[in-house]
Scaffold this motif. Structure first.
Motif, mmCIF file in Angstrom:
data_model
loop_
_atom_site.group_PDB
_atom_site.id
_atom_site.type_symbol
_atom_site.label_atom_id
_atom_site.label_comp_id
_atom_site.label_asym_id
_atom_site.label_seq_id
_atom_site.Cartn_x
_atom_site.Cartn_y
_atom_site.Cartn_z
ATOM 1 N N ARG A 144 -6.294 7.712 -4.657
ATOM 2 C CA ARG A 144 -5.238 7.080 -3.856
ATOM 3 C C ARG A 144 -5.195 7.662 -2.454
ATOM 4 O O ARG A 144 -5.042 6.929 -1.467
ATOM 5 C CB ARG A 144 -3.879 7.265 -4.538
ATOM 6 C CG ARG A 144 -3.706 6.478 -5.833
ATOM 7 C CD ARG A 144 -2.265 6.445 -6.292
ATOM 8 N NE ARG A 144 -1.730 7.756 -6.624
ATOM 9 C CZ ARG A 144 -0.787 8.380 -5.941
ATOM 10 N NH1 ARG A 144 -0.263 7.824 -4.848
ATOM 11 N NH2 ARG A 144 -0.352 9.570 -6.321
ATOM 12 N N SER A 159 -3.230 -1.991 -8.639
ATOM 13 C CA SER A 159 -3.630 -1.187 -7.485
ATOM 14 C C SER A 159 -5.019 -1.524 -6.963
ATOM 15 O O SER A 159 -5.616 -0.726 -6.236
ATOM 16 C CB SER A 159 -3.577 0.310 -7.846
ATOM 17 O OG SER A 159 -2.288 0.688 -8.258
ATOM 18 N N HIS A 209 -5.747 5.678 1.040
ATOM 19 C CA HIS A 209 -4.677 5.669 2.045
ATOM 20 C C HIS A 209 -5.221 6.103 3.408
ATOM 21 O O HIS A 209 -4.812 5.564 4.449
ATOM 22 C CB HIS A 209 -3.550 6.602 1.615
ATOM 23 C CG HIS A 209 -2.333 6.526 2.478
ATOM 24 N ND1 HIS A 209 -1.496 5.430 2.492
ATOM 25 C CD2 HIS A 209 -1.812 7.399 3.375
ATOM 26 C CE1 HIS A 209 -0.509 5.643 3.346
ATOM 27 N NE2 HIS A 209 -0.675 6.829 3.905
ATOM 28 N N LEU A 231 0.846 -1.189 0.000
ATOM 29 C CA LEU A 231 0.000 0.000 0.000
ATOM 30 C C LEU A 231 0.887 1.246 0.000
ATOM 31 O O LEU A 231 1.262 1.758 1.054
ATOM 32 C CB LEU A 231 -0.904 0.001 1.240
ATOM 33 C CG LEU A 231 -1.762 -1.252 1.456
ATOM 34 C CD1 LEU A 231 -2.474 -1.178 2.803
ATOM 35 C CD2 LEU A 231 -2.753 -1.450 0.319
ATOM 36 N N HIS A 290 -5.097 -1.673 -3.128
ATOM 37 C CA HIS A 290 -4.805 -0.346 -2.585
ATOM 38 C C HIS A 290 -5.984 0.600 -2.754
ATOM 39 O O HIS A 290 -6.315 1.368 -1.839
ATOM 40 C CB HIS A 290 -3.566 0.221 -3.297
ATOM 41 C CG HIS A 290 -3.089 1.517 -2.737
ATOM 42 N ND1 HIS A 290 -2.411 2.445 -3.504
ATOM 43 C CD2 HIS A 290 -3.195 2.060 -1.507
ATOM 44 C CE1 HIS A 290 -2.111 3.488 -2.759
ATOM 45 N NE2 HIS A 290 -2.576 3.292 -1.537
#
Length: 384
Positions: free
Chosen positions: A70, A351, A74, A54, A354
């Motif tokens: 993103r 991704s 996060h 990540l 993530h």
């Protein structure tokens, strides 16, 4: 015995990878009745096969929608991990470990320098490392003057992805999501531009809206859906190809380093129990998920070059997964063009894990007719 307890869920999710499970959970937590159908077992494809890396991001300083996606993920991942552990008792082993990035090739060194500048512009801490610093701070690494560029990202995190998927599936069931495995949708029944129902071998379901989250198979599924409707003209379709990634698992006996090591497309990810994931290849091999002796040997040698102590580590097993890659490597998040109530969430390439929390949140908003937190225009299916 019927596969579904209700024929009219608010939402139908097709595909039980990390995107589909996350979306189903987000909708269910909002009070919606959700059914999820998977042609196999949930959580067993690309999101299971990856390494759980990540990379850091900063939502506060992100201006581009991709960076915002993103950044949102996060921010959400530690919250989701803690809530999943509390609800299910399953620890996905989320932790902020930092990440080491190394380059021995001039081209990769230039890319790493550009990446560091971009991180700094986004407000993400990125530290340039000199060779002497590497040897002092990371004594497990084999350091030589062949290293042309090095960077350390203190905010990089890892998650044990199979356990994360297990926690998601358990939480979905606890929230009332009907998960139907080993079942394929055979027909898609439309009234004009609106999907009225879908049929499996056992049941007909009439959802309010449907999302395709079928990973590397999403183009095939979308084609199947669109081919069954009487739509005028040529409709823009998603373009997604499977990209094979082979992996090796080593047993180091104990965990003697924490931060993942990255060089180009390859990486080493240590687990708490002493296992070390080594990956990954990037191959256009269609839907072939087999391993090759050459790739496994290359990955094993890569690990031992960087971490000499792994010369004694036992090779436990190897496997591969199929990453769903769009042509421009930007995911599709939005409606299928021309349809009122069929959405797509796919093409996340490397991704998917993530970006899964943020994708679930913004797509749930979109499917419920709310204003999405992020501008989804760059992720539209008909952007070509």
């Amino acid at each position: 015995m019927p596969a579904f307890s209700s024929n009219c869920p608010d939402f139908l999710i097709v595909g039980g990878g990390v995107i589909g499970l996350s979306l189903a959970l987000e909708l269910a937590r909002r009070g919606d009745h959700v059914t999820l159908v998977d042609k196999g077992e949930v959580g067993r494809e690309a999101s299971w096969a990856g390494a759980g890396l990540l990379p850091p991001a900063n939502q506060q300083h992100a201006w581009d929608p991709q960076e915002q996606l993103r950044g949102l993920s996060h921010r959400l991942f530690p919250q989701w991990s803690a809530q999943l552990r509390e609800e299910t008792g399953i620890d996905n082993e989320f932790e902020i470990t930092g990440g080491i990035y190394l380059a021995r090739d001039p081209g990769e060194a230039a890319s790493l320098r550009m990446a560091r500048v971009q991180y700094e512009e986004e407000g993400v801490e990125a530290e340039k490392l000199e060779v002497g610093q590497i040897a002092q701070r990371f004594p497990h690494l084999q350091v030589s003057h062949s290293i042309l560029e090095a960077m350390y990202l203190p905010g990089e995190a890892v998650v044990r992805n199979p356990r994360h998927l297990q926690a998601l599936a358990t939480a979905c069931r606890q929230q009332g999501v009907e998960i139907v495995e080993n079942t394929e949708i055979q027909t898609w029944n439309f009234d004009g531009e609106r999907l009225q129902s879908v049929s499996t071998a056992e049941e007909t379901i009439s959802p309010g809206a449907t999302c395709l989250a079928t990973g590397a198979w999403s183009q095939l599924v979308a084609d199947h859906v669109l081919d069954q409707g009487d739509f005028p003209g040529r409709m823009q379709r998603p373009e997604i190809e499977p990209i094979r990634g082979q992996m090796v698992l080593l047993d180091a006996g104990e965990r003697f380093f924490e931060a993942p090591i990255n060089e180009g497309i390859r990486y080493l990810v240590p687990r708490r129990d002493g296992l070390v994931l080594v990956g990954a290849t990037v191959e256009e091999a269609g839907f072939d998920k087999s391993n090759t002796e050459e790739a496994i040997a290359d990955l094993t040698e890569f690990a031992r070059q960087w971490v000499p102590r792994l010369h004694d580590a036992k090779v436990v097993k190897s496997w591969s997964g199929l990453r769903p890659a769009s042509v421009d490597r930007i995911p599709y998040i939005g409606k299928l063009p021309g349809l009122e109530n069929v959405f797509l969430a796919a093409g996340h390439y490397r991704s998917g894990l993530h970006l899964s929390p943020a994708t679930a949140v913004v797509l749930a908003q979109l499917m419920r007719g709310e204003q999405a937190l992020i501008d989804l225009h760059p992720f539209r299916v008909n952007r070509a």
